[in-house]
Each structure stands twice: as structure tokens, then as C-alpha cells.
Design an enzyme around this catalytic site. Sequence first.
Site, PDB file in Angstrom:
ATOM      1  N   GLY A  35       9.595   8.673   3.137  1.00 42.01           N
ATOM      2  CA  GLY A  35       8.470   8.580   4.050  1.00 42.01           C
ATOM      3  C   GLY A  35       8.569   7.373   4.951  1.00 42.01           C
ATOM      4  O   GLY A  35       9.346   6.453   4.718  1.00 42.01           O
ATOM      5  N   GLY A  37       5.898   4.831   7.296  1.00 41.71           N
ATOM      6  CA  GLY A  37       4.527   4.470   7.613  1.00 41.71           C
ATOM      7  C   GLY A  37       4.502   3.351   8.623  1.00 41.71           C
ATOM      8  O   GLY A  37       5.540   2.964   9.182  1.00 41.71           O
ATOM      9  N   MET A  39       4.143   0.315   8.118  1.00 48.31           N
ATOM     10  CA  MET A  39       4.778  -0.921   7.662  1.00 48.31           C
ATOM     11  C   MET A  39       6.285  -0.797   7.470  1.00 48.31           C
ATOM     12  O   MET A  39       6.951  -1.808   7.281  1.00 48.31           O
ATOM     13  CB  MET A  39       4.130  -1.394   6.365  1.00 48.31           C
ATOM     14  CG  MET A  39       2.723  -1.903   6.601  1.00 48.31           C
ATOM     15  SD  MET A  39       1.872  -2.420   5.107  1.00 48.31           S
ATOM     16  CE  MET A  39       3.100  -3.374   4.260  1.00 48.31           C
ATOM     17  N   VAL A  42      10.665   4.168   3.593  1.00 46.15           N
ATOM     18  CA  VAL A  42      11.028   4.164   2.181  1.00 46.15           C
ATOM     19  C   VAL A  42      12.014   5.303   1.952  1.00 46.15           C
ATOM     20  O   VAL A  42      11.810   6.425   2.429  1.00 46.15           O
ATOM     21  CB  VAL A  42       9.803   4.333   1.260  1.00 46.15           C
ATOM     22  CG1 VAL A  42      10.218   4.312  -0.211  1.00 46.15           C
ATOM     23  CG2 VAL A  42       8.763   3.252   1.537  1.00 46.15           C
ATOM     24  N   LYS A  57      12.689   0.116   0.178  1.00 46.63           N
ATOM     25  CA  LYS A  57      11.699  -0.067   1.241  1.00 46.63           C
ATOM     26  C   LYS A  57      12.262  -1.036   2.266  1.00 46.63           C
ATOM     27  O   LYS A  57      12.694  -2.133   1.927  1.00 46.63           O
ATOM     28  CB  LYS A  57      10.402  -0.607   0.667  1.00 46.63           C
ATOM     29  CG  LYS A  57       9.286  -0.713   1.679  1.00 46.63           C
ATOM     30  CD  LYS A  57       7.989  -1.098   1.005  1.00 46.63           C
ATOM     31  CE  LYS A  57       6.821  -0.877   1.934  1.00 46.63           C
ATOM     32  NZ  LYS A  57       5.547  -1.068   1.243  1.00 46.63           N
ATOM     33  N   ASP A 151      -4.595  -3.132  -0.666  1.00 47.63           N
ATOM     34  CA  ASP A 151      -4.533  -1.817  -0.012  1.00 47.63           C
ATOM     35  C   ASP A 151      -4.582  -0.701  -1.052  1.00 47.63           C
ATOM     36  O   ASP A 151      -3.777   0.227  -1.037  1.00 47.63           O
ATOM     37  CB  ASP A 151      -3.276  -1.707   0.846  1.00 47.63           C
ATOM     38  CG  ASP A 151      -3.323  -0.523   1.813  1.00 47.63           C
ATOM     39  OD1 ASP A 151      -4.434  -0.052   2.142  1.00 47.63           O
ATOM     40  OD2 ASP A 151      -2.247  -0.067   2.231  1.00 47.63           O
TER      41      ASP A 151
END
Length: 170
Positions: A35, A37, A39, A42, A57, A151
Site C-alpha cells: 500500500g 499512503g 506518509m 509499504v 516502509k 494515529d
Amino acid sequence: TAMLGVGADAAFGARPKVRMPGDTFGRYRILKSLGEGSMGSVYLAHDTQLDRKVALKIPKFDHKSESKHIDRFIREARSAATLNHPNICQVFDVGEIDGTYFMTMAYVAGHTLQDFVNPEKPQRDRNVANVVRKIAVALHEAHINGLVHRDVKPGNIMIDPRNEPIVMDF
């Protein structure tokens, strides 16, 4: 006290190099994308040194990121690596390879809590209470070690094949 969740105010923005299955990144061989995102990205990767699957990551630091953001990323990953709890994703490695920063964590097969919650198929109250309790105990473990997640959301909690919640993305 370390505060986890580097993305809340770090200098992110530059898209990291897209990695394809079969690419190598240091000792890691990319197997597939898990995925992307805001930030970073990954990947499921194979750690060729320890012969195991890991989640790799790669954050999106921009070229003008101040060293304090990078230092914070590394410091917070090191702090997260000290946590040892069955409901917290274990951090294995952090560093930089050819100017690209990374972190490796345990690969958790399964699905997110977000996917686990289905209004059309409600879970039994006992199951819900058990999952919430385990998440709370895991976060308490982090807190007593001076770490705050910042988060917590259903997308950052995995449900593993044993139906155990695993808190991710410190």
C-alpha cells in the site's frame, strides 16, 4: 518522551521511487506492494539475511527535509523497536540505503480492523470487547514506555490469522 507518529508534522511530500516485485533494496527483495499512503509506501519484502518476510516502509521525505525530521524518524523507530508486546507490531530495522530512509517491521498477514468491522455482520459484543481490551492494553504498554501512538484508527490495526489485533504504524 518520544512521540510516535512522525507523519503528524514531519516534512513529507516527495514520492519515493516506486519499487517493483523482484527489485532489491539493500538486503531486502521486494515481493509486492502492500500500500501507499500520504506518509510513504509499504512493501512486502524478503529479508535475505534472516530469510523471513517483513513489511518494508519507505517514508516520503522531501529533498528539503530538515535533518531534525530524519533524526526524529530514526529515534522514534528505535524507541518503537524496544516495545515487546503480542499486540504491537515489532520493529526490526531502521536506517538509510543510498539516501533512502526505511523501516522494517513484522509482516502481519490478515486484514485491518476497518475491514473487520462490517455493519451488515456485527461481531458479538464479547468479541468486540476482547479486541478493544487488547488494543487498550497494547497502547498502555507503549504509554508506560513513554511512547504515544498519535494515529490510532481502524486502518492502523491489523487482525491477524488468529484474530488477534496488532497495533501498527507507530
